[in-house]
Motif scaffolding. Structure first.
Motif, PDB file in Angstrom:
ATOM      1  N   SER A  53       0.950  -1.255  -0.038  1.00 59.82           N
ATOM      2  CA  SER A  53       0.010  -0.103  -0.017  1.00 59.82           C
ATOM      3  C   SER A  53       1.102   1.114   0.041  1.00 59.82           C
ATOM      4  CB  SER A  53      -0.934   0.072   1.076  1.00 59.82           C
ATOM      5  OG  SER A  53      -0.243   0.234   2.155  1.00 59.82           O
ATOM      6  N   VAL A  62      -5.554   6.173   6.838  1.00 60.35           N
ATOM      7  CA  VAL A  62      -5.909   4.927   6.223  1.00 60.35           C
ATOM      8  C   VAL A  62      -5.237   3.832   7.083  1.00 60.35           C
ATOM      9  CG1 VAL A  62      -5.512   3.755   4.175  1.00 60.35           C
ATOM     10  CG2 VAL A  62      -5.847   6.184   3.870  1.00 60.35           C
ATOM     11  N   GLU A  66      -5.486  -3.027   6.471  1.00 60.12           N
ATOM     12  CA  GLU A  66      -6.814  -3.507   5.909  1.00 60.12           C
ATOM     13  C   GLU A  66      -6.850  -3.058   4.563  1.00 60.12           C
ATOM     14  OE1 GLU A  66      -8.905  -5.296   7.514  1.00 60.12           O
ATOM     15  OE2 GLU A  66      -7.845  -5.046   9.343  1.00 60.12           O
ATOM     16  N   THR A  67      -5.629  -2.218   4.001  1.00 58.11           N
ATOM     17  CA  THR A  67      -5.715  -1.831   2.629  1.00 58.11           C
ATOM     18  C   THR A  67      -4.688  -2.793   1.762  1.00 58.11           C
ATOM     19  OG1 THR A  67      -4.187  -0.002   3.011  1.00 58.11           O
ATOM     20  CG2 THR A  67      -6.778   0.491   3.118  1.00 58.11           C
ATOM     21  N   THR A  69      -2.277  -5.560   0.086  1.00 58.39           N
ATOM     22  CA  THR A  69      -2.875  -7.100  -0.460  1.00 58.39           C
ATOM     23  C   THR A  69      -1.622  -7.792  -0.292  1.00 58.39           C
ATOM     24  OG1 THR A  69      -2.317  -6.283  -2.675  1.00 58.39           O
ATOM     25  CG2 THR A  69      -4.581  -6.133  -1.834  1.00 58.39           C
TER      26      THR A  69
END
Length: 337
Positions: A53, A62, A66-67, A69
């Motif tokens: 990310s 942010v 959770e963002t 991958t």
């Protein structure tokens, strides 16, 4: 020996928690989302590991965990980003070459990168029983000052050092300046962050003031945190092994005998070394790990293979030549070195 210490830790009390893990290279790029958010190119080049990310801004609102991958780190719930400056070799003829990074002991096959530690107590303390509070979403910090060029200035930071490697297991002695002689296996740059948090601020304008060192001594000596920064956090540490052995031909070195390595911000002394950190562990995974009997195989964390780590990458934001022999270090076209 360093490896013997780690083995003893693995056999120690079940309360022990020390995380030591490898992270492959994510990207080498002229961005700095902590010190120069939104700026591309940033003033100097960095080598970066961790979650995909990564971007030039890294909005603290942010939730990175959770963002992202994928991550280049062994523990697949760690999407944090960790970075340092990049080391270059300056040939006697004035040209520059980026020094490659090689994996640390235990992480053979990793694509460059760094070894990361999170410790409850000093590395030599096999019990690792002290309670620490894990970093949390939005936390970030910087240690070191890129503009420092003297030992007097650099002493502000207690544990930013170098080890001249006789072999991959060498750990002593440590120096504050870049080694003055050829190092058989390379130069290891060691970055240790302060371990006392003010308990309130996830960041500060200089990315340092919300953190402090113990009132006296070091994290390893167990000194108490100051009243202004009462919360004890894990000792975060990076080890980066720069393969300077490729440049040990002293006919390439300066005729005056001075050491030929220079950081990407133009520092030949070593006193400007620094490290950046943006927290990105998923959920409460880091706190669970620090409260558990963890050593490499951590029962509370998910792990991934080195092959999987090596597959995670991001594209460079700044397209410029950083490989092969260069006339100048990227971003330092007008600096006389």
């Amino acid at each position: 020996m360093h490896t013997q210490s780690l083995l003893a830790l693995a056999l120690a009390s079940p309360a022990a928690a020390l995380l030591r893990f490898g992270c492959s290279q994510l990207v080498v790029d002229r961005i700095d989302p902590l010190v120069n958010p939104g700026v591309a190119p940033s003033p100097h080049l960095h080598q970066i590991i961790g979650g995909n990310s990564l971007n030039i801004s890294m909005d603290p609102k942010v939730d990175i965990g959770e963002t992202a991958t994928c991550t280049t780190c062994q523990f697949s719930e760690d999407f944090s980003n960790y970075w340092t400056a990049v080391l270059f070799f300056q040939h006697r003829n004035g040209s520059f070459h980026r020094v490659p990074i090689i994996p640390n002991a235990g992480f053979e096959g990793s694509k460059g990168g760094m070894t990361v530690y999170y410790m409850q107590d000093g590395l030599a303390n096999y019990a690792q029983t002290s309670k620490v509070t894990a970093f949390r979403q939005g936390f970030r910090q910087l240690v070191g000052e890129a503009q420092y060029r003297s030992k007097k200035d650099a002493q502000r930071f207690r544990q930013l050092t170098y080890t001249c490697l006789e072999n991959i297991g060498t750990r002593f002695p440590e120096t504050m300046n870049l080694p003055a002689k050829p190092c058989k296996t390379g130069i290891m740059a060691n970055v240790r962050f302060p371990t006392c948090w003010d308990g309130k601020n996830l960041d500060s304008p200089d990315h340092m003031s919300h953190m402090a060192y113990p009132e006296q001594g070091t994290f390893e000596s167990g000194g108490p945190c100051p009243a202004s920064h009462p919360v004890r956090v894990p000792q975060l540490m990076y080890e980066t092994i720069w393969d300077t052995s490729k440049f040990n031909d002293q006919t390439w070195w300066p005729e005056d005998g001075k050491q030929p390595f220079v950081w990407s911000m133009g520092d030949k002394t070593g006193y400007g070394t620094h490290g950046d950190y943006i927290f990105g562990w998923k959920g409460d995974s880091l706190q669970r790990a620090m409260d558990s009997p963890c050593y490499v195989n951590c029962p509370t964390l998910k792990t991934q293979s080195i092959n999987t780590m090596n597959k995670c990458a991001v594209e460079r934001t700044v397209e410029e030549n950083i490989d092969g022999w260069l006339d100048h270090i990227p971003g330092l076209e007008h600096l006389e070195l």
